[in-house]
Design a protein around this motif. Structure first.
Motif, PDB file in Angstrom:
ATOM      1  N   ASP A  78      -2.158  10.362  10.371  1.00  7.21           N
ATOM      2  CA  ASP A  78      -3.598  10.263  10.109  1.00  7.21           C
ATOM      3  C   ASP A  78      -4.082   8.820  10.207  1.00  7.21           C
ATOM      4  O   ASP A  78      -5.186   8.557  10.702  1.00  7.21           O
ATOM      5  CB  ASP A  78      -3.919  10.842   8.730  1.00  7.21           C
ATOM      6  CG  ASP A  78      -3.715  12.348   8.676  1.00  7.21           C
ATOM      7  OD1 ASP A  78      -4.061  13.026   9.663  1.00  7.21           O
ATOM      8  OD2 ASP A  78      -3.203  12.850   7.656  1.00  7.21           O
ATOM      9  N   ALA A  79      -3.259   7.880   9.733  1.00  7.25           N
ATOM     10  CA  ALA A  79      -3.641   6.471   9.826  1.00  7.25           C
ATOM     11  C   ALA A  79      -3.705   6.022  11.281  1.00  7.25           C
ATOM     12  O   ALA A  79      -4.616   5.290  11.680  1.00  7.25           O
ATOM     13  CB  ALA A  79      -2.646   5.611   9.042  1.00  7.25           C
TER      14      ALA A  79
ATOM     15  N   TYR B  19       0.862  -1.178   0.000  1.00  2.00           N
ATOM     16  CA  TYR B  19       0.000   0.000   0.000  1.00  2.00           C
ATOM     17  C   TYR B  19       0.899   1.229   0.000  1.00  2.00           C
ATOM     18  O   TYR B  19       1.680   1.427   0.931  1.00  2.00           O
ATOM     19  CB  TYR B  19      -0.900   0.034   1.233  1.00  2.00           C
ATOM     20  CG  TYR B  19      -2.073  -0.918   1.193  1.00  2.00           C
ATOM     21  CD1 TYR B  19      -3.328  -0.480   0.785  1.00  2.00           C
ATOM     22  CD2 TYR B  19      -1.923  -2.248   1.566  1.00  2.00           C
ATOM     23  CE1 TYR B  19      -4.411  -1.348   0.752  1.00  2.00           C
ATOM     24  CE2 TYR B  19      -2.995  -3.124   1.534  1.00  2.00           C
ATOM     25  CZ  TYR B  19      -4.237  -2.668   1.127  1.00  2.00           C
ATOM     26  OH  TYR B  19      -5.307  -3.529   1.094  1.00  2.00           O
ATOM     27  N   THR B  20       0.804   2.031  -1.032  1.00  2.00           N
ATOM     28  CA  THR B  20       1.597   3.258  -1.064  1.00  2.00           C
ATOM     29  C   THR B  20       0.980   4.343  -0.193  1.00  2.00           C
ATOM     30  O   THR B  20       1.644   5.319   0.146  1.00  2.00           O
ATOM     31  CB  THR B  20       1.732   3.779  -2.504  1.00  2.00           C
ATOM     32  OG1 THR B  20       0.427   3.974  -3.065  1.00  2.00           O
ATOM     33  CG2 THR B  20       2.495   2.769  -3.364  1.00  2.00           C
ATOM     34  N   ASP B  21      -0.277   4.175   0.167  1.00  2.00           N
ATOM     35  CA  ASP B  21      -0.974   5.121   1.041  1.00  2.00           C
ATOM     36  C   ASP B  21      -1.415   4.349   2.282  1.00  2.00           C
ATOM     37  O   ASP B  21      -2.321   3.516   2.219  1.00  2.00           O
ATOM     38  CB  ASP B  21      -2.185   5.715   0.314  1.00  2.00           C
ATOM     39  CG  ASP B  21      -2.868   6.824   1.120  1.00  2.00           C
ATOM     40  OD1 ASP B  21      -2.775   6.798   2.364  1.00  2.00           O
ATOM     41  OD2 ASP B  21      -3.499   7.700   0.502  1.00  2.00           O
ATOM     42  N   THR B  22      -0.772   4.624   3.412  1.00  3.80           N
ATOM     43  CA  THR B  22      -1.093   3.852   4.608  1.00  3.80           C
ATOM     44  C   THR B  22      -2.448   4.224   5.201  1.00  3.80           C
ATOM     45  O   THR B  22      -2.978   3.476   6.025  1.00  3.80           O
ATOM     46  CB  THR B  22      -0.002   4.029   5.679  1.00  3.80           C
ATOM     47  OG1 THR B  22       0.240   5.423   5.895  1.00  3.80           O
ATOM     48  CG2 THR B  22       1.282   3.352   5.249  1.00  3.80           C
ATOM     49  N   GLU B  23      -3.017   5.350   4.808  1.00  2.00           N
ATOM     50  CA  GLU B  23      -4.384   5.639   5.242  1.00  2.00           C
ATOM     51  C   GLU B  23      -5.356   4.658   4.593  1.00  2.00           C
ATOM     52  O   GLU B  23      -6.324   4.207   5.222  1.00  2.00           O
ATOM     53  CB  GLU B  23      -4.752   7.080   4.893  1.00  2.00           C
ATOM     54  CG  GLU B  23      -4.019   8.122   5.729  1.00  2.00           C
ATOM     55  CD  GLU B  23      -4.499   9.526   5.443  1.00  2.00           C
ATOM     56  OE1 GLU B  23      -5.691   9.798   5.690  1.00  2.00           O
ATOM     57  OE2 GLU B  23      -3.694  10.343   4.965  1.00  2.00           O
ATOM     58  N   ILE B  24      -5.099   4.307   3.329  1.00  2.30           N
ATOM     59  CA  ILE B  24      -5.924   3.296   2.664  1.00  2.30           C
ATOM     60  C   ILE B  24      -5.699   1.935   3.322  1.00  2.30           C
ATOM     61  O   ILE B  24      -6.637   1.149   3.510  1.00  2.30           O
ATOM     62  CB  ILE B  24      -5.596   3.240   1.159  1.00  2.30           C
ATOM     63  CG1 ILE B  24      -5.952   4.572   0.492  1.00  2.30           C
ATOM     64  CG2 ILE B  24      -6.337   2.088   0.485  1.00  2.30           C
ATOM     65  CD1 ILE B  24      -5.603   4.640  -0.975  1.00  2.30           C
TER      66      ILE B  24
ATOM     67  N   THR C  19       2.537   1.216  10.461  1.00  7.52           N
ATOM     68  CA  THR C  19       2.539   2.541   9.850  1.00  7.52           C
ATOM     69  C   THR C  19       3.082   3.577  10.819  1.00  7.52           C
ATOM     70  O   THR C  19       2.965   3.421  12.038  1.00  7.52           O
ATOM     71  CB  THR C  19       1.113   2.947   9.417  1.00  7.52           C
ATOM     72  OG1 THR C  19       1.155   4.249   8.814  1.00  7.52           O
ATOM     73  CG2 THR C  19       0.163   2.988  10.604  1.00  7.52           C
TER      74      THR C  19
ATOM     75  N   ASP D 174      -7.734   1.794   6.386  1.00  7.62           N
ATOM     76  CA  ASP D 174      -9.139   1.523   6.062  1.00  7.62           C
ATOM     77  C   ASP D 174      -9.354   0.034   5.787  1.00  7.62           C
ATOM     78  O   ASP D 174     -10.360  -0.550   6.214  1.00  7.62           O
ATOM     79  CB  ASP D 174      -9.569   2.343   4.842  1.00  7.62           C
ATOM     80  CG  ASP D 174      -9.641   3.838   5.144  1.00  7.62           C
ATOM     81  OD1 ASP D 174      -9.760   4.190   6.335  1.00  7.62           O
ATOM     82  OD2 ASP D 174      -9.571   4.635   4.191  1.00  7.62           O
TER      83      ASP D 174
ATOM     84  N   ASN E 224       2.280   6.791   9.740  1.00  5.71           N
ATOM     85  CA  ASN E 224       1.446   7.875   9.237  1.00  5.71           C
ATOM     86  C   ASN E 224       0.511   8.358  10.346  1.00  5.71           C
ATOM     87  O   ASN E 224      -0.267   7.581  10.904  1.00  5.71           O
ATOM     88  CB  ASN E 224       0.644   7.386   8.026  1.00  5.71           C
ATOM     89  CG  ASN E 224      -0.228   8.471   7.428  1.00  5.71           C
ATOM     90  OD1 ASN E 224      -1.246   8.842   8.001  1.00  5.71           O
ATOM     91  ND2 ASN E 224       0.171   8.974   6.273  1.00  5.71           N
TER      92      ASN E 224
END
Length: 211
Positions: free
Chosen positions: A128-129, A104-109, A124, A112, A126
């Protein structure tokens, strides 16, 4: 292992093979980080048979072998790598049939996906995550900031940063508290050294200057 004429490894002299299970490293100067090298990529002992084959066939870089509890089953680059149980594992039973690692290049995704049960584990840093996962019921969160820090490295052997005034100017131009408040959102904490206050090597007399 460490060529004596390699300028990037000038702290090492030639390694000495003592026996089939022992290597003695000769250091040309004190190197505090040497022990950490041995638990990273530098310390990994690879199969010499595989290594020789991989030198002739670069595609084998995507098919590593090892003695761990799992062995490589398949890999789709930048998507997923699947490992299956190694029935010949030397250190006891392996309780899982397989493990799959997803990219996953976006750890917020990724967070989710964790929330809806598509993933079992997420690592992570991140902010926000982390905040999102904190709000989820039924998850076990393990938070640890003692092993990672964000920092910038400057080449102090060349201009302009061989001048302490330039280094101080950059330091005073860094609004550290604003960064911690608006970017860190209460998750991050300031780091004055590599060691957190809980660490025995922490020196409370070292304080980083900032705006």
């Amino acid at each position: 292992m460490f060529p004596v004429d390699d300028p990037d490894t000038d702290e090492y002299e030639l390694a000495e093979i003592i026996d089939d299970l022992t290597v003695r490293f000769h250091m040309s100067r004190p190197t505090a980080s040497f022990s950490s090298y041995l638990v990273g990529q530098l310390g990994i002992v690879v199969s010499p048979t595989w290594l020789r084959a991989a030198m002739d066939d670069p595609t084998l870089n995507q098919a590593p072998v090892g003695t761990g509890p799992f062995r490589l089953d398949s890999r789709v680059q930048d998507q997923m790598t699947r490992f299956v149980r190694n029935d010949d594992y030397w250190n006891g039973d392996v309780y899982l049939d397989a493990v799959e690692f997803y990219v996953y290049t976006d750890t917020e995704i990724a967070a989710d996906a964790m929330s809806v049960g598509d993933l079992d584990v997420v690592a992570t840093s991140n902010v926000d995550a982390i905040l999102s996962l904190r709000d989820q019921d039924g998850l076990m969160l393990i938070e640890d900031d003692t092993g990672e820090e964000g920092f910038g490295m400057l080449n102090t052997s060349k201009a302009p940063f061989n001048d302490i005034r330039a280094r101080k100017a950059l330091t005073y131009a860094t609004a550290r508290q604003d960064y911690l408040e608006f970017i860190g959102q209460g998750i991050l904490r300031p780091a004055d050294t590599w060691f957190t206050p809980e660490h025995p090597f922490h020196n409370p007399d070292v304080v980083q200057e900032a705006d």
